[in-house]
Design a protein around this motif. Sequence first.
Motif, PDB file in Angstrom:
ATOM      1  N   GLU A 185       0.818  -1.210   0.000  1.00 22.42           N
ATOM      2  CA  GLU A 185       0.000   0.000   0.000  1.00 22.42           C
ATOM      3  C   GLU A 185       0.857   1.268   0.000  1.00 22.42           C
ATOM      4  OE1 GLU A 185      -3.294   1.956   2.933  1.00 22.42           O
ATOM      5  OE2 GLU A 185      -3.416  -0.207   2.572  1.00 22.42           O
ATOM      6  N   LYS A 186       1.938   1.252   0.760  1.00 22.79           N
ATOM      7  CA  LYS A 186       2.800   2.429   0.874  1.00 22.79           C
ATOM      8  C   LYS A 186       4.153   2.148   0.237  1.00 22.79           C
ATOM      9  CE  LYS A 186       0.623   3.761   5.188  1.00 22.79           C
ATOM     10  NZ  LYS A 186       0.804   3.952   6.617  1.00 22.79           N
ATOM     11  N   GLN A 187       4.690   3.121  -0.481  1.00 18.61           N
ATOM     12  CA  GLN A 187       5.990   2.955  -1.133  1.00 18.61           C
ATOM     13  C   GLN A 187       7.086   2.604  -0.145  1.00 18.61           C
ATOM     14  OE1 GLN A 187       6.629   6.555  -3.360  1.00 18.61           O
ATOM     15  NE2 GLN A 187       5.836   5.619  -5.238  1.00 18.61           N
ATOM     16  N   LYS A 188       7.031   3.140   1.047  1.00 15.35           N
ATOM     17  CA  LYS A 188       8.081   2.870   2.034  1.00 15.35           C
ATOM     18  C   LYS A 188       8.151   1.386   2.403  1.00 15.35           C
ATOM     19  CE  LYS A 188       5.593   3.708   6.366  1.00 15.35           C
ATOM     20  NZ  LYS A 188       5.729   2.361   6.857  1.00 15.35           N
ATOM     21  N   ASP A 189       7.081   0.635   2.097  1.00 18.32           N
ATOM     22  CA  ASP A 189       7.044  -0.789   2.391  1.00 18.32           C
ATOM     23  C   ASP A 189       7.485  -1.659   1.215  1.00 18.32           C
ATOM     24  OD1 ASP A 189       6.073  -0.299   4.970  1.00 18.32           O
ATOM     25  OD2 ASP A 189       3.991  -0.286   4.266  1.00 18.32           O
ATOM     26  N   TYR A 190       7.842  -1.042   0.078  1.00 21.40           N
ATOM     27  CA  TYR A 190       8.274  -1.806  -1.093  1.00 21.40           C
ATOM     28  C   TYR A 190       9.472  -2.671  -0.740  1.00 21.40           C
ATOM     29  CZ  TYR A 190       5.449   0.881  -4.465  1.00 21.40           C
ATOM     30  OH  TYR A 190       4.430   1.446  -5.185  1.00 21.40           O
ATOM     31  N   SER A 191       9.509  -3.858  -1.295  1.00 20.63           N
ATOM     32  CA  SER A 191      10.575  -4.811  -1.040  1.00 20.63           C
ATOM     33  C   SER A 191      10.906  -5.527  -2.340  1.00 20.63           C
ATOM     34  CB  SER A 191      10.109  -5.818   0.011  1.00 20.63           C
ATOM     35  OG  SER A 191      10.985  -6.907   0.068  1.00 20.63           O
ATOM     36  N   SER A 192      12.093  -6.088  -2.422  1.00 17.26           N
ATOM     37  CA  SER A 192      12.437  -6.881  -3.596  1.00 17.26           C
ATOM     38  C   SER A 192      11.969  -8.329  -3.429  1.00 17.26           C
ATOM     39  CB  SER A 192      13.948  -6.847  -3.843  1.00 17.26           C
ATOM     40  OG  SER A 192      14.626  -7.431  -2.758  1.00 17.26           O
ATOM     41  N   ALA A 193      11.620  -8.727  -2.233  1.00 17.93           N
ATOM     42  CA  ALA A 193      11.128 -10.089  -1.985  1.00 17.93           C
ATOM     43  C   ALA A 193       9.633 -10.115  -2.267  1.00 17.93           C
ATOM     44  CB  ALA A 193      11.425 -10.503  -0.550  1.00 17.93           C
ATOM     45  N   MET A 194       9.283 -10.400  -3.512  1.00 18.48           N
ATOM     46  CA  MET A 194       7.880 -10.329  -3.913  1.00 18.48           C
ATOM     47  C   MET A 194       7.475 -11.550  -4.722  1.00 18.48           C
ATOM     48  SD  MET A 194       8.157  -6.684  -5.824  1.00 18.48           S
ATOM     49  CE  MET A 194       8.615  -7.292  -7.427  1.00 18.48           C
ATOM     50  N   ASN A 195       7.858 -12.730  -4.287  1.00 19.41           N
ATOM     51  CA  ASN A 195       7.551 -13.935  -5.052  1.00 19.41           C
ATOM     52  C   ASN A 195       6.068 -14.056  -5.396  1.00 19.41           C
ATOM     53  OD1 ASN A 195      10.168 -14.699  -5.162  1.00 19.41           O
ATOM     54  ND2 ASN A 195       9.900 -16.626  -4.095  1.00 19.41           N
ATOM     55  N   ASN A 196       5.189 -13.725  -4.464  1.00 18.32           N
ATOM     56  CA  ASN A 196       3.760 -13.835  -4.743  1.00 18.32           C
ATOM     57  C   ASN A 196       3.360 -12.954  -5.912  1.00 18.32           C
ATOM     58  OD1 ASN A 196       3.341 -15.707  -2.733  1.00 18.32           O
ATOM     59  ND2 ASN A 196       2.803 -14.188  -1.198  1.00 18.32           N
ATOM     60  N   SER A 197       3.927 -11.771  -5.968  1.00 14.47           N
ATOM     61  CA  SER A 197       3.643 -10.871  -7.080  1.00 14.47           C
ATOM     62  C   SER A 197       4.192 -11.438  -8.387  1.00 14.47           C
ATOM     63  CB  SER A 197       4.250  -9.496  -6.799  1.00 14.47           C
ATOM     64  OG  SER A 197       3.965  -8.604  -7.851  1.00 14.47           O
ATOM     65  N   CYS A 198       5.409 -11.949  -8.365  1.00 14.77           N
ATOM     66  CA  CYS A 198       6.012 -12.541  -9.572  1.00 14.77           C
ATOM     67  C   CYS A 198       5.165 -13.705 -10.065  1.00 14.77           C
ATOM     68  CB  CYS A 198       7.425 -13.040  -9.286  1.00 14.77           C
ATOM     69  SG  CYS A 198       8.588 -11.765  -8.780  1.00 14.77           S
ATOM     70  N   LEU A 199       4.795 -14.585  -9.153  1.00 15.30           N
ATOM     71  CA  LEU A 199       4.063 -15.786  -9.528  1.00 15.30           C
ATOM     72  C   LEU A 199       2.640 -15.481  -9.977  1.00 15.30           C
ATOM     73  CD1 LEU A 199       5.382 -18.228  -6.782  1.00 15.30           C
ATOM     74  CD2 LEU A 199       6.129 -18.035  -9.166  1.00 15.30           C
ATOM     75  N   SER A 200       2.085 -14.323  -9.593  1.00 13.86           N
ATOM     76  CA  SER A 200       0.734 -13.979 -10.041  1.00 13.86           C
ATOM     77  C   SER A 200       0.703 -13.773 -11.554  1.00 13.86           C
ATOM     78  CB  SER A 200       0.210 -12.744  -9.303  1.00 13.86           C
ATOM     79  OG  SER A 200       0.900 -11.577  -9.712  1.00 13.86           O
ATOM     80  N   CYS A 201       1.817 -13.361 -12.154  1.00 15.80           N
ATOM     81  CA  CYS A 201       1.899 -13.222 -13.614  1.00 15.80           C
ATOM     82  C   CYS A 201       2.578 -14.415 -14.282  1.00 15.80           C
ATOM     83  CB  CYS A 201       2.673 -11.957 -13.995  1.00 15.80           C
ATOM     84  SG  CYS A 201       1.791 -10.426 -13.666  1.00 15.80           S
ATOM     85  N   HIS A 202       3.621 -14.925 -13.657  1.00 12.89           N
ATOM     86  CA  HIS A 202       4.459 -15.942 -14.286  1.00 12.89           C
ATOM     87  C   HIS A 202       4.031 -17.370 -13.981  1.00 12.89           C
ATOM     88  CE1 HIS A 202       7.315 -13.052 -15.900  1.00 12.89           C
ATOM     89  NE2 HIS A 202       7.175 -12.397 -14.764  1.00 12.89           N
ATOM     90  N   GLY A 203       3.070 -17.551 -13.096  1.00 13.82           N
ATOM     91  CA  GLY A 203       2.566 -18.884 -12.776  1.00 13.82           C
ATOM     92  C   GLY A 203       3.300 -19.517 -11.608  1.00 13.82           C
ATOM     93  N   SER A 204       2.962 -20.754 -11.335  1.00 10.21           N
ATOM     94  CA  SER A 204       3.545 -21.480 -10.207  1.00 10.21           C
ATOM     95  C   SER A 204       4.967 -21.916 -10.519  1.00 10.21           C
ATOM     96  CB  SER A 204       2.694 -22.711  -9.902  1.00 10.21           C
ATOM     97  OG  SER A 204       2.793 -23.624 -11.001  1.00 10.21           O
TER      98      SER A 204
END
Length: 114
Positions: free
Chosen positions: A38-57
């Motif tokens: 929600e907030k930019q200050k919380d952005y992280s590079s550890a975002m596997n769930n986000s990656c997998l939402s587009c790239h699949g399991s």
Amino acid sequence: MLRNSKGEITTGFSPKIFPIQGIHKKLNLACIDCHKDEKQKDYSSAMNNSCLSCHGSYSKLGETTGHLGHNDNIHANPHYESLDCDTCHKSHQPSVNMCLRCHTQDSMKNLIVK
């Protein structure tokens, strides 16, 4: 402490400070398309769930890269599920072939990480 893609200390987020590169740039993605925080200050590079939402399991990725062969298919090896996607794949700097830290076979050296 927050560092930009050049390793410099920064206090803000923007595509100018953290330029999107590679296929994500070609697709005209914005920060919020991958960083779901929600907030930019919380952005992280550890975002596997986000990656997998587009790239699949993980198993789908293993099938997609199956043409690389048993020994070179990073997405279908015993290490893979314990690694964050950004271990190799970078959106704000060049990607890296982390396999070469331990593996030395020529076929691994020739893998292109996008």
